[in-house]
Motif scaffolding. Structure first.
Motif, PDB file in Angstrom:
ATOM      1  N   SER A 507      34.403  42.531  42.099  1.00 46.70           N
ATOM      2  CA  SER A 507      35.380  43.667  41.929  1.00 46.70           C
ATOM      3  C   SER A 507      35.922  43.458  40.231  1.00 46.70           C
ATOM      4  O   SER A 507      35.781  42.395  39.941  1.00 46.70           O
ATOM      5  CB  SER A 507      36.429  44.015  42.897  1.00 46.70           C
ATOM      6  OG  SER A 507      37.463  42.824  42.665  1.00 46.70           O
ATOM      7  N   ARG A 508      36.609  44.498  39.941  1.00 51.43           N
ATOM      8  CA  ARG A 508      37.359  44.551  38.591  1.00 51.43           C
ATOM      9  C   ARG A 508      38.178  43.163  38.573  1.00 51.43           C
ATOM     10  O   ARG A 508      38.452  42.341  38.044  1.00 51.43           O
ATOM     11  CB  ARG A 508      38.373  45.494  38.650  1.00 51.43           C
ATOM     12  CG  ARG A 508      37.659  46.751  37.669  1.00 51.43           C
ATOM     13  CD  ARG A 508      38.644  47.835  37.368  1.00 51.43           C
ATOM     14  NE  ARG A 508      37.956  48.528  36.448  1.00 51.43           N
ATOM     15  CZ  ARG A 508      38.540  49.275  35.288  1.00 51.43           C
ATOM     16  NH1 ARG A 508      39.742  49.106  35.318  1.00 51.43           N
ATOM     17  NH2 ARG A 508      38.002  49.966  34.662  1.00 51.43           N
ATOM     18  N   PHE A 509      39.067  43.425  40.061  1.00 53.44           N
ATOM     19  CA  PHE A 509      40.113  41.928  40.234  1.00 53.44           C
ATOM     20  C   PHE A 509      39.498  40.631  40.109  1.00 53.44           C
ATOM     21  O   PHE A 509      39.774  39.865  39.621  1.00 53.44           O
ATOM     22  CB  PHE A 509      40.664  42.339  41.560  1.00 53.44           C
ATOM     23  CG  PHE A 509      41.768  41.352  41.825  1.00 53.44           C
ATOM     24  CD1 PHE A 509      43.025  41.425  41.121  1.00 53.44           C
ATOM     25  CD2 PHE A 509      41.788  40.242  42.881  1.00 53.44           C
ATOM     26  CE1 PHE A 509      44.117  40.661  41.423  1.00 53.44           C
ATOM     27  CE2 PHE A 509      42.781  39.351  43.050  1.00 53.44           C
ATOM     28  CZ  PHE A 509      43.895  39.655  42.230  1.00 53.44           C
ATOM     29  N   MET A 511      36.705  39.833  38.629  1.00 53.97           N
ATOM     30  CA  MET A 511      36.094  39.557  37.188  1.00 53.97           C
ATOM     31  C   MET A 511      37.356  38.959  36.344  1.00 53.97           C
ATOM     32  O   MET A 511      37.220  38.196  35.695  1.00 53.97           O
ATOM     33  CB  MET A 511      35.795  40.953  36.675  1.00 53.97           C
ATOM     34  CG  MET A 511      34.777  40.656  35.300  1.00 53.97           C
ATOM     35  SD  MET A 511      33.289  39.974  35.836  1.00 53.97           S
ATOM     36  CE  MET A 511      32.699  39.443  34.426  1.00 53.97           C
TER      37      MET A 511
ATOM     38  N   SER B 112      43.553  46.704  36.733  1.00 51.53           N
ATOM     39  CA  SER B 112      42.280  46.024  37.480  1.00 51.53           C
ATOM     40  C   SER B 112      42.655  45.555  38.710  1.00 51.53           C
ATOM     41  O   SER B 112      42.084  44.367  39.156  1.00 51.53           O
ATOM     42  CB  SER B 112      41.953  44.747  36.318  1.00 51.53           C
ATOM     43  OG  SER B 112      41.050  45.280  35.277  1.00 51.53           O
ATOM     44  N   GLY B 117      35.410  48.043  44.533  1.00 53.58           N
ATOM     45  CA  GLY B 117      34.003  48.643  43.570  1.00 53.58           C
ATOM     46  C   GLY B 117      33.573  47.397  42.815  1.00 53.58           C
ATOM     47  O   GLY B 117      34.191  46.642  42.358  1.00 53.58           O
TER      48      GLY B 117
END
Ligand SMILES: Nc1ncnc2c1ncn2[C@@H]1O[C@H](COP(=O)(O)OP(=O)(O)OP(=O)(O)O)[C@@H](O)[C@H]1O
Ligand SMILES: [Mg+2]
Lengths: 658, 252
Positions: A507-509, A511, B112, B117
Motif C-alpha cells: 500500500s501507500r503506507f 511504500m 499516505s 489499496g
C-alpha cells in the motif's frame, strides 16, 4: 535522617562509579569504532568470576584485582580479534545480534565452568570494618574504598586519554577515523587496544562490585542496561558525559528507592504511596533518560566532532550465503508449511502427542509477535530492541482484566491491542526523536523500565507474576480450554494478519515505510513527515504484538514480568532476522525455527544456550538474509540454477530428475 | 524585494566555532536561475541545507514568499514547494526507477495513511511518474533497480524526483558533480530547458556551465557573500578573482 541521607548519597556515588567504569568502555568503543557491544556486561561478569576465583586461590585481594584487569584485557583482545573486528563495518542490527550471541556464549560457558550457584566474594580483611565519616554514622569501609578506587581508575583513564601518545591517537581516531589511518597509524591496533581497555574497565568494575553484588552467571546483563542508560543520558562517545551521567543515574536511583515512598506519602494516601512508589522508584532513571532525550536528543554532553556524513553509506550488499539456493522449492515449501500448520492437530491426535498442539500455539503466537516486529524492524528499518514490552503489556491487560472479573476475550483482546498501541505511541514520541544506536538503546531501556514497573505490581504477583485465573471467553463460540479450538483460532489470526501484512507492504503506507528504511533523508526532502509514519507504524506493530501477548497469557495461563525481559526482545529479533527481514513468511519460519531449535537443543543438553549463541553468531556472519533468503527468488525474478558458484558440490543432490 | 520567492536575511550557521555560513543576505526572484559558486568548503552545501530545512540557522531568517520559514522542518518546506537535489546523489537504491519517482509524486498527492489499496495500481501516480521519466529520457529504465543506473542516470533520476513534485523552488547542489563530459553536457542542456519554467538555485563548480546558465551569480567564500550580480559583473569583480577564481585557476 540526615546521617542516613549522607549514607544514601554515598551508596548512590558508589553505584555511579561502577556504572561509569562500565559506561566508559562502552562509550569509547561506540565513539571510536561505532560499535554497539551488548556483550560488555559479560566482561563485567567475567572480571568478577576470574578475579574472585584468583583471590580465593591466592588469598590476596590485590592479586585478584590485578588478575581481573589483566584477564579481561586479554579476553577483550581475543574477542576483538575473533569476532568484534568483523562487526565494525556492519549494521547496528548485525552488531546487536552478534553480541547477543556472545552474551549467550559467555553466560553459559560461565555456568558450565562455575556452576549455577552464586559465588561468594569475600571482602578483604583490611576493609571489612566501618568508617565513621560523620560522628554516629558508620559506613562500610569497603564501599568507601570502592568509590576511591573507582575515582582513581577514572583518573588514570583520563590521564591516559588526555596525556599520553596512545591517548592522543585514540582521540584522533575518535574525531576522524579516515584521517588517522591516512596518517599511517595502524588503526586496527588502536581499535584492539581500545576494546581491550574497555573490557578491562568492565572487568575491574565487576571485581570491585563482586563483594556487594551476587556473583552469578548473567550478573552483567542488568548492569549493562543501566550502563546503556548512562550512555544515552551522557551522550554517546563522550567519556566526560559518561562520568556525569553515571553519578547522576547512580544517585537518583539510590535516592529514589530510599525516599520516594516518603515523599509520595506527603501527597498521596499511605496505601497509594506504598503501591506506586516502588514501581516509580525503579522506573525513575528511565524517566530521567526519557526527559533528557526529549530536550537533548544527543545527550547531556554530546561528543564533539562526530559529524554526520551527508549521505548514508550504502550497506554492503553481498548476497547471503546460499541465497536463492532452494528457490525452485519455494512453492512446495510454502505448501508444506501451510499444510503442516493446518493438519497439526490431526497429526498430533494420530501420534497421540497432544503436546504438539500446545507447541504449535506457542509457535503461532510468537510468529504473530515476530510479524509485528518485522513491520518496524524489517519493513521500516527501525531496530527496536524492546518489542517484548508489548507482549507483556498485552498479557497484563488480560491478566488484570480477568482478575477484575472481565473474562470476555472480545473485550480483553482489543483492549490489549489498544493499550499496547497507546503506550507505543507515547514511548515512540520520545524514542523516535533519536535514530540509529540511540534508538536501539532507548527501546531497550523503555522495555526494561516497564519490566521493573511490572515487577512492582505487587497486587498482581510482583516479580513472580501471577496465574491467569481464567482463559478468555468468546461467548461460547470458541473455547480456549480446548487445545484444538485455541490452535485454530490462533492460526486463523496469524493467516489474517500475514495477509494484512502483505497488503500493507504494497500500500501507500507500506511504500512510505520502505522508503524510510532505504533512505529516510530523501523521504523528508521529498516531503514526507517521516516521524508521523514511523509513529503510526510503531503503534500498529505494538497493537499486533499486544494481541500476541493476550494470546500468550492464555496459552501459558500465566502473566509475569518475564514476558518483557530483554532476552525476550532479543528472541523476537532473532526470529525475524533468522526467518528473513521484511517477508511475512520469514516471521513464521523464524518463530518455528527458533522455538523448534530451542526445544531440540534443550532436550539435548542443559547447556543449549551455548550452542545457540554460536549459531546466532554464525547467522550474522554466514546466514545473512535468514532462512527466507534460501527460498527467495533471485534478484531479477529468475531462479538461480542450483549448481552455480560455491554450491557446485551440491549439484548431484539438487538436480531435478528428468 | 517584494517579489522575492525565497529570501534570507543575515542567516548564520556555526559549526563549533567555524562560521560555515556567515550573515548571508540572499534573494531569489520567481523564474530566476541563480548560480551559487565558491571554493570548496565555502559553505554552499550548508547554505542549501539552511534553505531546505535540513539545518536551522543559528541567527537570521529564511523567508518563503514573505513568510518566515526558519523553523519549518524539511518535509514541511518540501510541501511548500522547496525541493532539492543532493551533492551526493540520493535516491532509493532498492526500488525501481519508476517507484522512486512515483514515491516522490505520492508525497504531494494526498496523505499516505492508506493501508489497503495497492500503490502500484494508482494510475495517476504512475502516469505522472512516467511523464517525468520520459521528459528526462529515462523512460526505458523505468523498471530497472535504481541502484543499477549509471552515475549520470542517478543524477537525472534525482532531478526527476524533484520535478515530479512540481516544485516552486528547485535547489540543485552540484548536479554535474562526478559526471563525464557527455553526461555533463546532457545535464546542462536539461537545466537550460528548465530555465524560465522553474525558479532555480544552482550550486556548481563548472564555470562554463555557470556562465552559460545563470541569470545571476552569487559568490560565497568562507561562508560570507563576496559578490552578487550579473555573470559578467561577477567575472570582472576583482574580489571574486582574488577569493575564488584565482585560487581555483587550474580548474578553469
Ligand atoms: N555537519 C557539519 N559539522 C561540522 N562542520 C561542518 C558540517 N557541515 C559542514 N561543515 C563545515 O562547514 C564548512 C562548509 O562546508 P560545506 O559543505 O557547506 O562547503 P561547500 O561549499 O559545499 O564545499 P564543497 O564545494 O566541497 O561541496 C566546511 O569547512 C565544512 O567542513
Ligand atoms: Mg557542497
Amino acid at each position: 535522617m540526615h546521617l542516613l541521607f549522607v549514607e544514601q548519597i554515598l551508596n548512590g556515588l558508589q553505584l555511579g562509579i561502577i556504572l561509569f567504569l562500565m559506561a566508559a568502555g562502552l562509550t569509547l568503543t561506540f565513539g571510536i569504532m561505532n560499535l554497539v557491544n551488548l556483550a560488555h556486561g559479560s566482561l563485567f561478569m567475567l572480571g568478577a568470576y576470574m578475579g574472585v576465583t584468583f583471590q580465593l586461590l591466592t588469598g590476596s585481594f590485590v592479586l585478584g584485582f590485578m588478575f581481573a584487569g589483566v584477564a579481561t584485557f586479554l579476553i577483550g583482545l581475543v574477542m576483538e580479534r575473533l569476532v568484534i573486528r568483523h562487526l565494525y563495518a556492519r549494521s547496528h542490527l548485525d552488531q546487536v545480534m552478534c553480541t547477543v550471541g556472545l552474551v549467550y556464549v559467555f553466560n553459559e560457558a560461565t555456568r558450565m565452568a562455575f556452576g549455577p550457584e552464586p559465588l561468594h566474594a569475600p571482602v578483604p580483611a583490611l576493609l571489612s570494618g566501618t568508617v565513621e565519616l560523620l560522628p554516629g554514622a558508620p559506613y562500610p569501609a569497603y564501599r568507601l574504598a570502592m568509590i576511591v578506587a573507582g575515582l582513581a581508575i577514572g583518573g588514570l583513564l583520563y590521564g591516559l586519554i588526555a596525556r599520553t601518545r596512545t591517548g592522543m591517537l585514540i582521540r584522533a581516531g575518535a574525531s576522524n577515523r579516515v584521517m588517522t589511518s591516512v596518517l599511517g597509524v595502524n588503526i586496527g591496533t588502536i581499535y584492539a587496544v581500545v576494546f581491550g581497555l574497555g573490557a578491562a574497565l568492565a572487568g575491574l568494575a565487576g571485581f570491585i562490585a563482586a563483594p556487594i553484588l551476587t556473583v552469578y552467571p548473567g550478573m552483567g546483563d542488568n548492569v549493562l542496561i543501566l550502563a546503556l542508560v548512562v550512555l544515552v543520558v551522557g551522550g554517546m562517545g563522550s567519556v566526560k558525559g559518561a562520568f556525569v551521567a553515571a553519578l547522576l543515574v547512580g544517585v537518583i536511583d539510590t535516592i529514589g528507592r530510599a525516599y520516594l515512598k516518603d515523599v509520595m506519602g506527603l501527597m498521596l494516601s499511605p496505601v497509594a504511596a506504598n503501591t506506586v512508589a516502588p514501581a516509580l522508584a525503579s522506573m525513575l532513571i528511565y524517566i530521567l533518560m526519557a526527559v533528557v532525550l526529549f530536550f537533548r536528543p544527543e545527550g547531556l554532553v554530546p561528543a564533539a566532532g562526530m559529524r554526520r556524513p551527508e549521505a548514508p553509506s550504502e550497506p554492503a550488499s553481498d548476497a547471503p550465503l546460499g541465497a536463492g539456493l532452494l528457490a525452485r522449492w519455494r512453492v512446495p515449501a510454502i505448501g508444506l508449511l501451510g499444510g503442516g500448520f493446518l493438519l497439526l492437530p490431526l497429526v498430533a491426535g494420530l501420534a497421540d502427542s497432544p503436546f504438539w498442539v500446545d507447541m504449535g500455539v506457542r509457535v503461532i503466537i510468537f510468529a504473530i509477535a515476530a510479524l509485528s516486529l518485522d513491520l518496524i524492524l524489517g519493513q521500516t528499518g527501525l531496530v527496536s530492541f524492546g518489542h517484548a514490552l508489548y507482549l507483556g503489556v498485552g498479557a497484563y491487560v488480560v491478566g488484570i482484566l480477568a482478575d477484575k472479573g472481565v473474562e470476555s476475550g472480545v473485550v480483553q483482546w482489543p483492549l490489549a491491542m489498544a493499550v499496547s498501541a497507546a503506550l507505543a505511541a507515547a514511548l515512540s514520541m520520545v524514542a523516535l526523536r533519536t535514530s540509529g544506536t540511540f534508538f536501539i538503546m532507548i527501546t531497550l531501556a523503555f522495555a526494561q523500565m516497564m519490566f521493573y514497573g511490572a515487577s512492582s505490581l505487587y497486587d498482581y504477583g510482583g516479580d513472580d507474576g501471577m496465574h491467569l485465573s481464567v482463559r478468555s471467553t468468546f461467548g461460547g463460540l470458541v473455547d480456549l480450554y480446548d487445545a484444538t479450538q485455541f490452535y485454530y483460532l490462533a492460526l486463523a489470526l496469524l493467516v489474517v494478519l500475514a495477509g494484512l501484512n502483505i497488503r500493507l507492504a504494497r500500500s501507500r503506507f507500506g511504500m512510505v515505510l520502505k522508503g524510510i528504511r532505504v533512505n529516510e533523508r530523501r523521504m523528508q526532502a521529498v516531503g514526507f513527515s517521516t516521524f508521523r509514519y514511523k509513529l503510526v507504524a510503531c503503534a500498529i506493530s505494538a497493537a499486533v504484538c499486544g494481541l500476541a501477548g493476550a494470546m500468550l497469557a492464555n496459552a501459558a495461563e500465566f502473566v509475569g514480568p518475564q514476558f518483557m525481559d530483554w532476552t525476550r526482545s532479543a528472541e523476537l529479533m532473532i526470529m525475524v532476522v533468522a526467518g528473513g527481514l521484511a517477508t511475512p513468511l520469514g516471521a513464521v519460519v523464524g518463530a518455528l525455527a527458533y522455538l523448534g531449535l530451542e526445544k531440540y537443543l534443550s532436550d539435548l543438553t542443559i547447556h543449549w544456550r551455548l550452542a545457540f549463541g554460536v549459531l546466532l553468531i554464525l547467522l550474522v556472519f554466514v546466514g545473512r538474509g535468514g532462512l527466507g533468503a534460501l527460498f527467495a527468488p533471485a534478484p531479477g525474478g529468475e531462479t538461480v540454477p542450483a549448481h552455480k558458484g560455491s554450491f557446485r558440490w551440491a549439484r548431484p543432490f539438487f538436480r531435478p530428475r528428468a | 524585494m517584494g517579489e522575492a520567492i525565497l529570501q534570507t536575511a543575515g542567516v548564520t550557521k556555526t559549526f563549533g566555532g567555524l562560521n560555515a555560513v556567515d550573515a548571508v543576505d540572499f534573494t531569489l526572484a520567481p523564474g530566476e536561475l541563480v548560480a551559487v559558486i565558491g571554493p570548496n568548503g565555502a559553505g554552499k552545501t550548508t547554505f542549501v541545507n539552511l534553505l531546505s530545512g535540513a539545518l536551522r540557522p543559528d541567527t537570521g531568517a529564511v523567508m518563503f514568499e514573505g513568510r518566515d520559514i526558519s523553523r519549518l522542518p524539511v518535509h514541511a518546506r518540501a510541501r511548500l514547494g522547496i525541493t532539492r537535489s543532493f551533492q551526493i546523489a540520493s535516491i532509493f537504491p532498492g526500488l525501481t526507477v519508476m517507484e522512486n519517482v512515483a514515491l516522490a509524486a505520492q508525497a504531494h498527492a494526498g496523505h499516505s495513511f492508506r493501508f489497503w489499496g495497492e500503490v502500484a495500481h494508482e494510475a495517476p501516480l504512475r502516469r505522472k511518474a512516467h511523464a517525468q521519466l520520459a521528459e528526462l529520457g529515462l523512460a526505458d529504465c523505468a523498471d530497472r533497480q535504481a541502484a543499477q543506473l549509471s552515475h549520470g542516470e542517478k543524477r537525472l533520476l534525482e532531478i526527476a524526483m524533484a520535478l515530479v513534485t512540481a516544485p516552486r523552488v528547485l535547489l540543485l547542489d552540484e548536479p554535474m558533480a562526478g559526471l563525464g563530459i557527455a553526461e555533463a553536457r546532457r545535464m546542462i542542456d536539461f537545466i537550460a530547458a528548465l530555465k524560465g519554467r522553474f525558479t532555480i538555485l544552482l550550486v556548481e563548480h563548472d564555470m562554463e556551465a555557470v556562465f552559460a546558465l545563470a541569470d545571476r551569480v552569487f559568490v560565497l567564500a568562507s561562508g560570507a557573500r563576496v559578490a552578487d550580480g550579473l555573470p559578467d559583473e561577477v567575472r570582472a569583480d576583482a574580489r571574486v578573482q582574488l577569493a575564488y577564481l584565482g585560487a581555483e585557476d587550474e580548474d578553469l
